[in-house]
Design a protein around this motif. Structure first.
Motif, short mmCIF file in Angstrom:
data_model
loop_
_atom_site.label_atom_id
_atom_site.label_comp_id
_atom_site.label_asym_id
_atom_site.label_seq_id
_atom_site.Cartn_x
_atom_site.Cartn_y
_atom_site.Cartn_z
N ASN A 94 0.81 -1.18 -0.09
CA ASN A 94 -0.05 -0.01 -0.14
C ASN A 94 0.76 1.31 -0.13
O ASN A 94 0.50 2.12 -0.71
CB ASN A 94 -0.85 -0.02 1.15
CG ASN A 94 -1.98 -1.07 1.02
OD1 ASN A 94 -2.45 -1.34 -0.07
ND2 ASN A 94 -2.53 -1.67 2.30
N GLN B 256 -6.26 -0.55 8.49
CA GLN B 256 -6.63 -1.03 7.25
C GLN B 256 -7.98 -1.82 7.59
O GLN B 256 -9.04 -2.06 6.95
CB GLN B 256 -5.98 -1.62 6.44
CG GLN B 256 -6.37 -2.27 5.07
CD GLN B 256 -5.33 -2.90 3.95
OE1 GLN B 256 -4.06 -2.86 4.27
NE2 GLN B 256 -5.86 -3.24 2.83
N GLN B 257 -7.77 -2.76 8.59
CA GLN B 257 -8.81 -3.67 9.07
C GLN B 257 -10.02 -2.94 9.46
O GLN B 257 -11.04 -3.46 9.70
CB GLN B 257 -8.20 -4.49 10.18
CG GLN B 257 -7.27 -5.37 9.56
CD GLN B 257 -6.67 -6.35 10.66
OE1 GLN B 257 -6.70 -5.93 11.84
NE2 GLN B 257 -5.87 -7.62 10.22
N SER C 154 -11.12 -0.25 7.74
CA SER C 154 -11.68 0.35 6.42
C SER C 154 -12.59 -0.26 5.76
O SER C 154 -12.92 -1.66 5.91
CB SER C 154 -10.48 0.69 5.50
OG SER C 154 -9.63 -0.42 4.94
N LEU C 155 -13.37 0.36 4.75
CA LEU C 155 -14.40 -0.50 4.01
C LEU C 155 -13.87 -1.31 2.98
O LEU C 155 -14.54 -2.38 2.83
CB LEU C 155 -15.31 0.63 3.52
CG LEU C 155 -16.05 1.51 4.49
CD1 LEU C 155 -16.94 2.59 3.60
CD2 LEU C 155 -17.11 0.65 5.29
N SER C 156 -12.51 -0.85 2.37
CA SER C 156 -12.07 -1.63 1.36
C SER C 156 -10.53 -1.22 0.96
O SER C 156 -10.04 -0.13 1.68
CB SER C 156 -12.60 -1.45 0.00
OG SER C 156 -12.86 -0.15 -0.39
N GLU C 157 -9.99 -1.92 0.62
CA GLU C 157 -8.40 -1.43 0.37
C GLU C 157 -8.44 0.03 -0.50
O GLU C 157 -7.69 0.90 -0.02
CB GLU C 157 -7.49 -2.39 -0.55
CG GLU C 157 -6.21 -2.06 -0.68
CD GLU C 157 -5.16 -3.22 -1.16
OE1 GLU C 157 -4.81 -3.13 -2.48
OE2 GLU C 157 -4.94 -4.23 -0.41
N LYS C 158 -9.28 0.14 -1.35
CA LYS C 158 -9.10 1.39 -2.24
C LYS C 158 -9.52 2.59 -1.41
O LYS C 158 -9.17 3.87 -1.65
CB LYS C 158 -10.18 1.14 -3.36
CG LYS C 158 -11.68 1.16 -3.23
CD LYS C 158 -12.17 0.67 -4.70
CE LYS C 158 -13.94 0.42 -4.60
NZ LYS C 158 -14.49 0.16 -5.71
N GLU C 159 -10.44 2.33 -0.50
CA GLU C 159 -11.06 3.28 0.37
C GLU C 159 -10.06 3.76 1.32
O GLU C 159 -9.86 4.88 1.43
CB GLU C 159 -12.17 3.00 1.13
CG GLU C 159 -13.45 2.76 0.39
CD GLU C 159 -14.07 4.03 -0.11
OE1 GLU C 159 -13.72 5.18 0.33
OE2 GLU C 159 -15.02 4.11 -1.18
N PHE C 160 -9.22 2.56 1.70
CA PHE C 160 -8.31 2.96 2.57
C PHE C 160 -6.90 3.82 1.97
O PHE C 160 -6.54 4.79 2.80
CB PHE C 160 -7.58 1.50 2.78
CG PHE C 160 -6.25 1.52 4.05
CD1 PHE C 160 -6.67 2.06 5.29
CD2 PHE C 160 -5.05 1.22 3.85
CE1 PHE C 160 -5.44 1.91 6.20
CE2 PHE C 160 -3.94 1.02 4.58
CZ PHE C 160 -4.26 1.52 5.75
#
Length: 550
Positions: A139, A273-274, A276-282
């Motif tokens: 990331n 990150q855990q 967050s809604l998604s990796e892209k949102e993170f």
């Protein structure tokens, strides 16, 4: 070259060859003739007397080894006839006598730096994006790709490799030999992109392999190191990425930030990150918060600062037999000048202080500092011995090939970087620099682990001496490379900034070259000169696991 050989200290019983010497050649020093019994390569040493097995060998005025077999006068000192040996150190030997150098010509000089609210001054203005665990490395690199080019920090290097020429040669059926002869190096005059934030020197994206899976002590040390990077005066603020379940927790990093800077005024953003809604949102959230942080960082510009605000890291790597004669003493003299001006210098690499403990203890201004130094040295050495790698195993094959045949010999030369000033403080790994003057910092001798530690404890500039050439730097602290010999400076001029080889040839004295170095340091600190390591983005970052690393 004025002289072909050099005896460094009046108590030495070996002489250094400054150029290649031939067997049978007669060398005169202080009215005594020495007939060489074999070829002596430049940077290596020969015996001034006959040695019997067990006799002590001295260089720099200290014991650097003992004879393990008979050595005749005029014979080379090698790994076959000399082994590592040091002198015992007694705390009660402590005494301080310092001849303060003349510094009137720099008394009113300033450098242009970035003033922080805690009173420290940076020589650069960086935003850092850091992971608490290796799971976030990908990331971090994704955010780097998104931000660097768009914000004007993707300047690349001064050359490119044209892989298309290789592809064409392969597709045209060229042989291996023909492919190897294809021209691929393409020089480019890369102009800097227009930066959106002109007062921010860069965004630095750090990655590492720690944070989980190791010991809890490793996680603590990592969080302390990262807190030190955020606290460094060259850093305007940080974006911190956490997965959430790792050993190195956000709360642990915050604990060290509170310890190092209770009233920290820098923006620091923590993302998990855990949660967050998604990796892209993170990633999107991390990009937005970093951008907002850069807006704040850009509000600070370079302003005059006294030289007392310089905190200089003293480092060496890829050392040769000339390092302790030219580059390291030159840096040591510049260090003394800076200390005399109220500034700070930091000598690290504890495995490379093995053998000079007596001298360093005698320079500690308090008995507590002397005792702490010896405790750290002894504990470190014992950890190394427990796995079969004591300090005496520190010299690398390159060191040995170029004349540094024992750790004590290497250490005696390496310690010259610290000059002659009193030692005001002794710090363990990740402890923060709080006292001006010469500090000792416990780090490995490993180049990158040591420079990583220096930055983590608060230096705002590093001078890195080398005799063989080392392509490394630091992401947040400008690193000046200085060569011990002019041949290296010319050969690797693309990575080296400053040459101390003129001391070997007799063109300069240590004092005159040291004064030149201080002037160079001031220009780098002001942003007038960009060191090669910064130009080439040599952003090396390796946290030290407190196991064994020499």
């Amino acid at each position: 070259m004025k002289n072909k050989v050099l005896k460094i200290h009046q108590e030495d019983n070996v002489i250094v060859a400054l150029s290649d010497l031939k067997a049978g050649e007669v060398i005169s020093w202080d009215g005594v003739d020495y007939v060489l019994l074999e070829n002596i390569n430049a940077k290596h040493k020969f015996a001034m007397q006959d040695f019997q097995e067990g006799d002590l060998v001295k260089m720099y005025g200290v014991v650097i080894g003992k004879a393990v077999k008979t050595i005749s006068k005029g014979q080379a000192i090698t790994t076959q006839n000399v082994k590592h040996q040091t002198e015992d150190t007694l705390i009660k030997d402590s005494k301080i006598q310092w001849q303060v150098p003349e510094v009137s010509q720099w008394k009113d000089k300033t450098f242009l730096g970035y003033h922080r609210k805690d009173g420290k001054v940076g020589t650069a203005n960086y935003w850092i994006v850091i992971p608490l665990v290796f799971c976030e490395n990908r990331n971090i690199l994704t955010i780097q790709k998104i931000l660097e080019k768009e914000l004007g920090y993707d300047t690349g290097t001064s050359y490119q490799i044209d892989v298309q020429n290789l592809i064409k040669a392969y597709q045209n059926g060229k042989s291996t030999e023909e492919i190897l002869s294809v021209e691929v190096l393409e020089e480019k005059n890369l102009s800097k992109q227009k930066r959106i934030f002109p007062n921010v020197d860069g965004i630095k994206f750090l990655t590492h392999q720690g944070g989980c899976g190791g010991t809890r002590q490793d996680a603590e040390a990592l969080c302390a190191l990262l807190a030190g990077y955020i606290n460094n005066p060259n850093v305007a603020g940080a974006t911190v990425l956490s997965l959430g379940c790792q050993n190195a927790q956000i709360s642990m990093l915050k604990k060290y930030l509170e310890l190092f800077s209770p009233d920290i005024a820098k923006p620091v953003f923590f993302l998990e990150q855990q949660k967050s809604l998604s990796e892209k949102e993170f990633i999107a959230e991390a990009v937005k918060k970093t951008f907002v942080g850069l807006v704040e960082a850009n509000k600070v510009s370079r302003q005059p600062a006294p030289l007392s605000k310089l905190v200089l890291g003293l480092e060496c790597g890829g050392s040769d037999g000339f390092s302790g004669i030219s580059a390291n003493p030159t840096l040591g003299y510049a260090s003394d000048l800076l200390v005399a001006l109220g500034g700070t210098a930091v000598l690290a690499e504890f495995p490379e202080l093995n053998g000079v403990e007596r001298e360093l203890v005698s320079r500690c201004i308090t008995e507590a500092s002397a005792e702490k130094f010896m405790q750290l040295m002894n504990a470190y050495n014992q950890r190394a011995k427990a796995v079969g790698s004591g300090f005496e195993m520190n010299p690398s094959p390159g060191n040995i090939k170029d004349g540094l045949i024992t750790d004590a010999m290497k250490s005696a030369g390496a310690a010259k970087k610290g000059g002659t000033s009193p030692i005001t403080d002794v710090l363990d790994y990740t402890e923060q620099i709080t006292k001006s003057g010469l500090n000792l910092l416990c780090t490995p001798g490993n180049d990158v682990e040591s420079t990583t530690a220096l930055a983590g404890s608060g230096v705002n500039l590093i001078v890195f001496t080398t005799g063989l050439g080392t392509p490394t730097g630091n992401p947040i602290v400008p690193t000046i490379k200085m060569s011990s010999n002019t041949h290296l400076y010319k050969k690797m001029n693309d990575i080296i900034d400053f040459d101390a080889g003129t001391v070997i040839t007799g063109e300069d004295s240590i004092e005159s070259r040291g004064a030149d170095l201080l002037d160079f340091i001031i220009r780098v600190a002001s942003g007038e000169i960009t060191p090669k390591a910064v130009q080439l983005k040599q952003d090396d970052f390796i946290p030290w696991k407190r196991g064994v690393s020499l």
